[in-house]
Design an enzyme around this catalytic site. Structure first.
Site, PDB file in Angstrom:
ATOM      1  N   ASP A  30       0.770  -1.402  -0.362  1.00 57.09           N
ATOM      2  CA  ASP A  30       0.053   0.252   0.323  1.00 57.09           C
ATOM      3  C   ASP A  30       0.444   1.185   0.094  1.00 57.09           C
ATOM      4  OD1 ASP A  30      -1.749  -2.302   0.557  1.00 57.09           O
ATOM      5  OD2 ASP A  30      -2.179  -1.118   2.699  1.00 57.09           O
ATOM      6  N   GLU A 200     -10.713  -2.456   4.352  1.00 56.74           N
ATOM      7  CA  GLU A 200      -9.202  -1.701   4.909  1.00 56.74           C
ATOM      8  C   GLU A 200      -9.068  -0.688   4.060  1.00 56.74           C
ATOM      9  OE1 GLU A 200      -6.473  -5.758   5.204  1.00 56.74           O
ATOM     10  OE2 GLU A 200      -6.739  -5.244   2.656  1.00 56.74           O
TER      11      GLU A 200
HETATM   12  C1  FRU Z   1      -3.445  -3.561   2.574  1.00 62.01           C
HETATM   13  C2  FRU Z   1      -3.354  -3.639   3.957  1.00 62.01           C
HETATM   14  C3  FRU Z   1      -3.595  -2.963   5.003  1.00 62.01           C
HETATM   15  C4  FRU Z   1      -2.731  -3.068   6.286  1.00 62.01           C
HETATM   16  C5  FRU Z   1      -1.243  -3.395   4.950  1.00 62.01           C
HETATM   17  C6  FRU Z   1      -0.328  -4.542   5.920  1.00 62.01           C
HETATM   18  O1  FRU Z   1      -3.262  -3.828   1.514  1.00 62.01           O
HETATM   19  O2  FRU Z   1      -3.864  -5.395   4.495  1.00 62.01           O
HETATM   20  O3  FRU Z   1      -5.003  -3.130   5.677  1.00 62.01           O
HETATM   21  O4  FRU Z   1      -2.157  -2.322   7.087  1.00 62.01           O
HETATM   22  O5  FRU Z   1      -2.049  -3.717   4.069  1.00 62.01           O
HETATM   23  O6  FRU Z   1       0.769  -4.445   5.328  1.00 62.01           O
END
Ligand code: FRU
Length: 475
Positions: A30, A200
């Protein structure tokens, strides 16, 4: 590279993107902490500094002044024995409401998820030097749960608002604070909309008089696996109420997109990938790239997304008023020697128009991408059997073109090494797809089946930017 390097692995290294950000080395997912500050765009990102697979999550850091050329810097926030650093956001605390700034100067304040065996909680770090070095402050919001994450903070009237998510409950929680450190619960939103997948990376922002809640769902996207959706509605300072929702991108590879803080307009960057096969991509020293930055507006309650970058290279017309039939029109091969932007309009047709991007070297067996336009529907297909051992990698994704764009459909297609992003119908539809192929070994052809169609104009912009390959300070 391991000794088991396959042709797919080699093609993937050649497929390092030119105009999309990818870290020099190791895993990325992300985008985090997007902020425009003192004339510089900062892109932090979920990063494993020590490997090409997800793990040891930390925040990598890159900056740009034009959203095209990125310079990668040292890791900004590193995991430690207490916790990994999951996704979050950054705000400029100009009046030092947090009291964390030195000598009363306003610091940059990051809110991120501290993720450990014990659970997930929202934590703060601050920077006094414009985002280069960070000091961890500690946890500021803990519900004692294990899937509570991804804080996005914005200024609202004279206080701060945070949206954050209980991922497994598919519920977004809104909080308020005067100082970024003590948070008071305001309300919850969801579950609503599609019924599958965890939620998310929420982001809540105004566009004109409306409010948009963008979020990521995994799995449950119609193209398979993970994807993004958005709600349009109203935020009254306490709670968000949605009027409608839609998928944000109709292709298989757009996730975890969030918008910049510190800009008047809305610009989003997403991760060009899908959790369902992100771990199965062929080997490369770097893993993962960002999608192009997009400017977001609303038209009739619908999100309009257009590229937020302005190429310095000039565009040139390569065709005009081409009557498409069964015989293929082929993009001049020299145009595919680098990343390319292809703009075209397909005028009224009773035919099926088919655009194919495929490998010219059979032994590479790189995935081919087909875009078909027929009876008001855009269909994206990615075929590949050799590249990835994951049955969800071959993709079929379809979307209806809004009525008013059907007779003259405009397509703005950005082809980089490894990916294709399509902005269609004046930005009312986007489709993002990984191809993993080296663009120099590809061929792009268009034809019409079952009748004739007219391609009124084709323009090409050859995109050569690659300055983000010159990174500094990497450890
Ligand atoms: C989304 C996610 C988020 C988390 C991060 C962990 O892709 O799962 O919810 O904070 O990636 O790498």
């Amino acid at each position: 590279m391991t000794t088991n390097t396959t042709p797919a692995d080699l093609a993937r290294v050649a497929a390092r993107p030119k105009i999309h950000f990818a870290p020099q080395r190791n895993w990325m997912n992300d985008p985090n902490g997007l902020i425009f500050h003192d004339g510089v765009y900062h892109l932090f990102f979920q990063h494993n500094p020590e490997g090409t697979a997800w793990g040891n999550m930390s925040w990598g850091h890159a900056t740009s002044t034009d959203l095209i050329d990125w310079t990668e810097h040292a890791v900004a926030l590193r995991y430690d024995s207490d916790a990994q650093i999951f996704s979050g956001s950054i705000v400029s605390d100009d009046t030092n409401t947090s009291g964390l700034g030195t000598d009363g100067r306003g610091p940059l304040v990051a809110l991120y998820t501290a993720a450990s065996e014990g659970g997930q909680a929202q934590a703060v770090a601050w920077s006094d030097d414009g985002g280069t070095t960070w000091t961890k402050y500690g946890v500021v919001l803990d519900r004692g749960t294990s899937d509570f994450r991804d804080p996005k903070v914005f200024r609202y009237e004279n206080h701060w608002v945070m949206v954050t998510v209980e991922a497994a409950d598919r519920q977004i929680h809104l909080y308020r604070s005067d100082d970024l450190l003590r948070w008071e619960h305001l309300s919850a939103f969801g579950p609503q909309g599609p019924t599958e997948g965890i939620w998310e990376c929420p982001d809540l922002f105004p566009i004109g008089d409306d409010w948009v809640m963008a979020l990521s769902v995994n799995p449950g996207h119609p193209a398979g696996g993970s994807g993004m959706l958005y709600f349009v509605g109203h935020f009254d300072g306490t709670s968000f109420a949605a009027q409608r929702w839609d998928w944000l991108d109709h292709g298989p590879d757009y996730y975890a997109g969030v918008t910049f803080s510190g800009l008047d307009e809305r610009v989003m960057i997403g991760w060009l990938n899908n959790w369902i096969y992100a771990h199965d991509l062929p080997d490369a020293p770097w893993q993962g790239s960002m999608a192009l930055p997009r400017a977001l507006t609303l038209r009739d309650g619908r999100l309009i997304q257009t590229p937020a970058i302005v190429p310095t290279e000039a565009s040139r017309q390569v065709a005009r008023d081409v009557a498409l039939g069964a015989e293929e029109w082929v993009l001049p091969a020299d145009a595919l020697q680098t990343a390319v932007r292809l703009q075209m309009t397909i005028a009224s047709t009773a035919a099926t128009v088919a655009l194919t991007l495929e490998s010219v070297e059979e032994d590479q067996a790189a995935p081919s991408v087909h875009l078909t336009y027929s009876e008001g529907e855009l269909l994206l297909e990615r075929a590949s059997d050799a590249f990835i051992d994951n049955e969800l990698f071959p993709v079929t994704a379809s979307v209806l073109v809004p009525e008013e764009h059907r007779d003259a459909l405009d397509l703005d297609i950005w082809i980089d090494a490894g990916s294709v992003e399509i902005f269609a119908a004046a930005g009312s539809l986007t489709l993002s797809v990984l191809t993993l192929a080296d663009y120099r070994r590809r061929r792009l052809a268009i034809c019409a089946r079952g009748g004739e169609a007219l391609m009124t104009e084709v323009r090409v912009t050859e995109l050569r930017s690659s300055a983000h390959d010159q990174s500094e300070n990497r450890d």
